[in-house]
Design an enzyme around this catalytic site. Sequence first.
Site, PDB file in Angstrom:
ATOM      1  N   LYS A 199      36.780  -3.076 -42.298  1.00  0.00           N
ATOM      2  CA  LYS A 199      38.093  -3.476 -41.794  1.00  0.00           C
ATOM      3  C   LYS A 199      37.980  -4.680 -40.860  1.00  0.00           C
ATOM      4  O   LYS A 199      38.892  -5.526 -40.823  1.00  0.00           O
ATOM      5  CB  LYS A 199      38.770  -2.300 -41.094  1.00  0.00           C
ATOM      6  CG  LYS A 199      39.136  -1.168 -42.044  1.00  0.00           C
ATOM      7  CD  LYS A 199      40.067  -1.631 -43.165  1.00  0.00           C
ATOM      8  CE  LYS A 199      40.567  -0.474 -44.011  1.00  0.00           C
ATOM      9  NZ  LYS A 199      41.496  -0.901 -45.084  1.00  0.00           N
ATOM     10  N   TYR A 203      33.143   2.022 -42.963  1.00  0.00           N
ATOM     11  CA  TYR A 203      34.596   1.845 -42.928  1.00  0.00           C
ATOM     12  C   TYR A 203      35.066   0.866 -41.859  1.00  0.00           C
ATOM     13  O   TYR A 203      35.753  -0.114 -42.182  1.00  0.00           O
ATOM     14  CB  TYR A 203      35.287   3.202 -42.770  1.00  0.00           C
ATOM     15  CG  TYR A 203      36.780   3.074 -42.657  1.00  0.00           C
ATOM     16  CD1 TYR A 203      37.555   2.817 -43.782  1.00  0.00           C
ATOM     17  CD2 TYR A 203      37.415   3.184 -41.421  1.00  0.00           C
ATOM     18  CE1 TYR A 203      38.933   2.677 -43.684  1.00  0.00           C
ATOM     19  CE2 TYR A 203      38.786   3.046 -41.316  1.00  0.00           C
ATOM     20  CZ  TYR A 203      39.548   2.792 -42.438  1.00  0.00           C
ATOM     21  OH  TYR A 203      40.897   2.640 -42.336  1.00  0.00           O
TER      22      TYR A 203
END
Length: 240
Positions: free
Chosen positions: A165, A161
């Site tokens: 990003k 994750y």
Amino acid sequence: MADERIALVTGANKGIGAAIAEGLAAQGLSVVVAARDAARGAETARRIGAQAVMLDVTDDASVTAAAKEVRDRFGRLDVLVNNAGISGGRSQAPGAVDLGTIRTIFETNLYGVIRVTEAFLPLLRAGTDARIINVSSGTGSLAWMTDPSHGFAVRGSMAGYPVSKTALNMLTVQYARALSGDGITVNAIAPGACATDFSAALGITLERTAAQGAAVVIDLATGTARPTASFLSDEGEVPW
């Protein structure tokens, strides 16, 4: 219709996406709730006085069809909020990574943004004061992740994750550079961790609401300021 600004928000059937869509509608924009769950998207759209379109950011045909539908309805797009994203759950610890999980995260959080942005670019170029807003995360900040005094630096490591990003942040900069000649601004935002299904999937309990997280996006989409190639939160600039 000609004077209304048209906005599309991906992943807008719940959580921060729904809060963004509701806030933009309250500001007078004509909002398209884009969601892969057509029924839930339509329900959210009815609740906030918006329109809905089925859009799965991981599927080429779905994105192409959604872009055609928006073109047929409106002929343009003024604001694109790339909000759809997944946490990927817990199989991300370096040393015990499930590679399939990482691929799934990137398919939504990075490739999905590329897929949607490319499909809607012709409509954004036909828009007025067009803006692209990518919903990133403070966990994508290399500066915060390597600052021993910051809370992110002492949390458990994840190979999926936050990495997706960080990649999204660089993608934001590249699109901002490429589209500057078209007058289209492109920015990333860190909404802050909010009490949504997204955080619940990671086992995190929070008090900050989705509406609070959505506020920075709404301001960026509707305000007179036109930054580009920036990483922003409701407290100002986030270090890359």
